[in-house]
Design a protein around this motif. Structure first.
Motif, PDB file in Angstrom:
ATOM      1  N   ASN A  36       7.553  15.771  -0.291  1.00 24.31           N
ATOM      2  CA  ASN A  36       7.623  15.188   1.042  1.00 24.31           C
ATOM      3  C   ASN A  36       8.709  15.832   1.887  1.00 24.31           C
ATOM      4  O   ASN A  36       8.548  16.019   3.098  1.00 24.31           O
ATOM      5  CB  ASN A  36       7.893  13.682   0.951  1.00 24.31           C
ATOM      6  CG  ASN A  36       6.703  12.883   0.472  1.00 24.31           C
ATOM      7  OD1 ASN A  36       6.846  12.008  -0.385  1.00 24.31           O
ATOM      8  ND2 ASN A  36       5.522  13.149   1.004  1.00 24.31           N
ATOM      9  N   VAL A  44       6.877  12.888   8.471  1.00 24.18           N
ATOM     10  CA  VAL A  44       7.157  12.177   7.221  1.00 24.18           C
ATOM     11  C   VAL A  44       8.349  11.239   7.404  1.00 24.18           C
ATOM     12  O   VAL A  44       9.421  11.663   7.845  1.00 24.18           O
ATOM     13  CB  VAL A  44       7.451  13.174   6.086  1.00 24.18           C
ATOM     14  CG1 VAL A  44       7.946  12.438   4.852  1.00 24.18           C
ATOM     15  CG2 VAL A  44       6.194  13.969   5.756  1.00 24.18           C
ATOM     16  N   ILE A  49       6.920   6.666   2.749  1.00 22.83           N
ATOM     17  CA  ILE A  49       6.729   7.284   1.435  1.00 22.83           C
ATOM     18  C   ILE A  49       7.094   6.297   0.334  1.00 22.83           C
ATOM     19  O   ILE A  49       6.399   6.193  -0.687  1.00 22.83           O
ATOM     20  CB  ILE A  49       7.586   8.561   1.318  1.00 22.83           C
ATOM     21  CG1 ILE A  49       7.241   9.557   2.434  1.00 22.83           C
ATOM     22  CG2 ILE A  49       7.419   9.186  -0.052  1.00 22.83           C
ATOM     23  CD1 ILE A  49       5.786   9.931   2.518  1.00 22.83           C
ATOM     24  N   ASN A 126       0.930  15.354   1.506  1.00 26.05           N
ATOM     25  CA  ASN A 126       1.173  14.135   2.290  1.00 26.05           C
ATOM     26  C   ASN A 126      -0.119  13.528   2.843  1.00 26.05           C
ATOM     27  O   ASN A 126      -0.219  13.172   4.018  1.00 26.05           O
ATOM     28  CB  ASN A 126       2.145  14.441   3.434  1.00 26.05           C
ATOM     29  CG  ASN A 126       2.703  13.188   4.091  1.00 26.05           C
ATOM     30  OD1 ASN A 126       2.954  12.193   3.416  1.00 26.05           O
ATOM     31  ND2 ASN A 126       2.893  13.232   5.397  1.00 26.05           N
TER      32      ASN A 126
END
Length: 214
Positions: A36, A44, A49, A126
């Motif tokens: 990431n 991101v 996450i 992702n």
């Protein structure tokens, strides 16, 4: 038994993940976060996450303080620590494990390596099917996919053909796995460095956002 050089901060993260029943093992969380961090996708967000580790929602907690402790450990501790691997002087290392010549250790070694490689790819892409990678990162991803497939093959073989340990054969296999681990680490780190370099170049070449005074 797994051999690691885990420090107090890493042990604290492991304990919190276990406490909150994280379905993703710590070694995979590390590589997913690293992917990431490296991904060219600019949107991101660490919080999203982290939610993804529990299927899209933060885990239940007894208090806000308890939840904050978890987020602080994952973001300020683990995530920020992994950003250091964007420097060539800070090579990334996969989880250290026992390489005692037994079939059980072989199966576990291959499974952990698969999960680490898969975690990195999950983080890097992702959620996208295709991403635009710089040349060296694209090359590294190809190698990582091949290595991940090799680990899958070892796991499948260990599950299909359980047999008494053959120390000599197992020693040879573990020797090859140690060599492959060094290649995995190199390719992961090269992908991270390549993406970081491309991101810096993109930012440096972007037009200035300053207003012109007339």
């Amino acid at each position: 038994m797994m051999k690691t050089a885990a420090g107090p901060a890493e042990n604290a993260v492991k304990a919190l993940l276990a406490k909150h029943a994280c379905p993703v093992p710590f070694h995979e969380v590390r590589t997913r976060f690293l992917g990431n961090i490296a991904t060219p996708t600019m949107s991101v967000l660490p919080l999203q996450i982290i939610k993804g580790l529990w299927g899209g929602e933060l885990p239940a907690a007894d208090s806000i303080d308890e939840l904050n402790d978890l987020l602080e450990a994952l973001v300020q501790g683990l995530w920020n620590g992994l950003t250091l691997h964007q420097k060539r002087s800070q090579p990334f290392r996969l989880t250290r494990m026992s390489t005692d010549a037994t079939a059980v250790h072989l199966a576990r070694y291959a499974r952990v390596r698969f999960e680490e490689l898969d975690g990195f790819m999950t983080g890097l892409f992702n959620g996208q099917e295709i991403i635009d990678l710089p040349e060296r990162a694209h090359e590294a991803v190809g190698h990582i996919k091949e290595l991940r497939a090799m680990m899958t093959g070892i796991c499948d073989l260990a599950a299909r053909e359980p047999r008494p340990d053959d120390p000599e054969q197992l020693e040879t296999t573990f020797k090859h796995l140690r060599e492959l681990t060094r290649i995995m680490e190199t390719e992961i780190h090269e992908a991270v460095l390549s993406c970081a370099r491309a991101r810096r170049q993109m930012l440096e070449s972007a037009p200035s956002a300053r207003s012109t005074i007339h």
